[in-house]
Design a protein around this motif. Structure first.
Motif, short mmCIF file in Angstrom:
data_model
loop_
_atom_site.label_atom_id
_atom_site.label_comp_id
_atom_site.label_asym_id
_atom_site.label_seq_id
_atom_site.Cartn_x
_atom_site.Cartn_y
_atom_site.Cartn_z
N LEU A 216 0.81 -1.26 -0.06
CA LEU A 216 0.04 -0.04 0.00
C LEU A 216 1.13 1.27 0.08
CD1 LEU A 216 -2.88 -0.89 2.41
CD2 LEU A 216 -2.95 -0.76 0.00
N GLN A 217 2.01 1.05 0.21
CA GLN A 217 3.25 2.29 0.33
C GLN A 217 2.94 2.93 -1.05
OE1 GLN A 217 6.79 1.36 2.40
NE2 GLN A 217 5.51 0.70 4.07
N LYS A 218 2.86 2.15 -2.18
CA LYS A 218 2.73 2.59 -3.56
C LYS A 218 1.74 3.61 -3.74
CE LYS A 218 4.76 -1.92 -5.01
NZ LYS A 218 4.49 -3.08 -5.77
N MET A 219 0.80 3.53 -3.04
CA MET A 219 -0.27 4.82 -3.05
C MET A 219 0.22 5.92 -2.38
SD MET A 219 -3.97 2.88 -2.72
CE MET A 219 -3.87 2.99 -1.02
N SER A 220 0.12 7.20 -3.05
CA SER A 220 0.45 8.29 -2.78
C SER A 220 -0.34 8.65 -1.43
CB SER A 220 0.49 9.51 -3.74
OG SER A 220 -0.72 9.50 -4.24
N SER A 221 -1.56 8.44 -1.62
CA SER A 221 -2.48 8.60 -0.42
C SER A 221 -3.89 7.89 -0.64
CB SER A 221 -2.88 10.15 -0.47
OG SER A 221 -3.74 10.50 -1.68
N TYR A 222 -4.68 7.84 0.50
CA TYR A 222 -6.07 7.36 0.56
C TYR A 222 -6.83 7.97 1.43
CZ TYR A 222 -3.92 4.30 4.11
OH TYR A 222 -3.16 3.73 5.05
N ALA A 223 -7.99 7.90 1.15
CA ALA A 223 -9.05 8.22 2.38
C ALA A 223 -9.46 7.03 3.45
CB ALA A 223 -10.29 8.93 1.84
N VAL A 224 -9.80 7.22 4.50
CA VAL A 224 -10.56 6.09 5.17
C VAL A 224 -11.91 6.31 5.59
CG1 VAL A 224 -10.37 4.75 7.28
CG2 VAL A 224 -8.27 5.46 6.27
N ALA A 225 -12.61 5.59 5.27
CA ALA A 225 -14.14 5.63 5.70
C ALA A 225 -14.40 4.66 6.64
CB ALA A 225 -15.24 5.58 4.51
N ILE A 226 -15.34 4.78 7.65
CA ILE A 226 -15.67 4.12 8.69
C ILE A 226 -17.10 3.96 8.71
CG2 ILE A 226 -15.94 3.33 11.02
CD1 ILE A 226 -13.35 4.82 11.64
N ASN A 227 -17.75 2.46 8.21
CA ASN A 227 -19.35 2.72 8.30
C ASN A 227 -19.86 3.61 7.04
OD1 ASN A 227 -19.05 0.29 9.86
ND2 ASN A 227 -19.30 1.98 11.67
N VAL B 48 -16.93 -1.48 9.57
CA VAL B 48 -16.53 -1.77 8.26
C VAL B 48 -15.67 -0.72 7.98
CG1 VAL B 48 -17.20 -2.09 5.84
CG2 VAL B 48 -18.46 -3.07 7.92
N ILE B 49 -14.33 -0.70 7.46
CA ILE B 49 -13.49 0.16 7.07
C ILE B 49 -13.25 0.20 5.64
CG2 ILE B 49 -11.18 1.15 7.53
CD1 ILE B 49 -11.52 0.04 10.22
N ALA B 50 -13.48 1.39 5.01
CA ALA B 50 -13.06 1.33 3.62
C ALA B 50 -11.67 2.10 3.13
CB ALA B 50 -14.29 2.06 2.71
N ILE B 51 -10.88 1.65 2.42
CA ILE B 51 -9.64 2.37 1.87
C ILE B 51 -9.98 2.79 0.54
CG2 ILE B 51 -7.17 1.92 1.50
CD1 ILE B 51 -8.09 1.41 4.43
N ILE B 52 -10.02 3.92 0.48
CA ILE B 52 -10.45 4.74 -0.85
C ILE B 52 -9.23 5.44 -1.33
CG2 ILE B 52 -12.07 6.22 -1.86
CD1 ILE B 52 -13.79 5.74 0.65
N PRO B 53 -8.61 4.99 -2.52
CA PRO B 53 -7.47 5.62 -3.12
C PRO B 53 -8.00 6.92 -3.92
CG PRO B 53 -8.20 3.72 -4.49
CD PRO B 53 -9.14 3.70 -3.25
N PRO B 54 -7.22 7.87 -4.14
CA PRO B 54 -7.49 9.13 -4.90
C PRO B 54 -8.29 8.72 -6.36
CG PRO B 54 -5.29 9.14 -4.43
CD PRO B 54 -5.82 7.81 -3.94
N VAL B 55 -9.33 9.20 -6.75
CA VAL B 55 -9.96 9.16 -7.90
C VAL B 55 -9.80 10.53 -8.90
CG1 VAL B 55 -12.18 8.58 -8.73
CG2 VAL B 55 -11.75 7.91 -6.60
#
Length: 80
Positions: free
Chosen positions: A44-55, A70-77
């Protein structure tokens, strides 16, 4: 405590899965979860950033995670 993690976009490709069930220590914050995530999935260090969403709500680093969240890992779009 048990949590479910959902990966989206490039994160799914890096992990090779769209979801994982994991155990976290009690009283874990989003910030400590991010550190834990990088030790479990160093790719995951290959992603420059990401957002975290909980539920389904975006979460800041100081939010505490609860059992069965439930935790979502959301990369930049990008798009157009």
């Amino acid at each position: 405590m048990k949590i479910n993690i959902l990966f989206f976009g490039i994160a799914t490709d890096l992990i090779g899965s769209s979801s994982q069930e994991m155990e976290l220590p009690n009283q874990s914050s989003v910030a400590s979860f991010k550190e834990f995530l990088l030790t479990e999935f160093p790719e995951l260090q290959k992603m420059s950033s990401y957002a975290v969403a909980i539920n389904e709500s975006y979460a800041t680093d100081d939010i505490l995670i609860k059992e069965n969240d439930v935790i979502a890992i959301i990369p930049p779009v990008s798009g157009g």
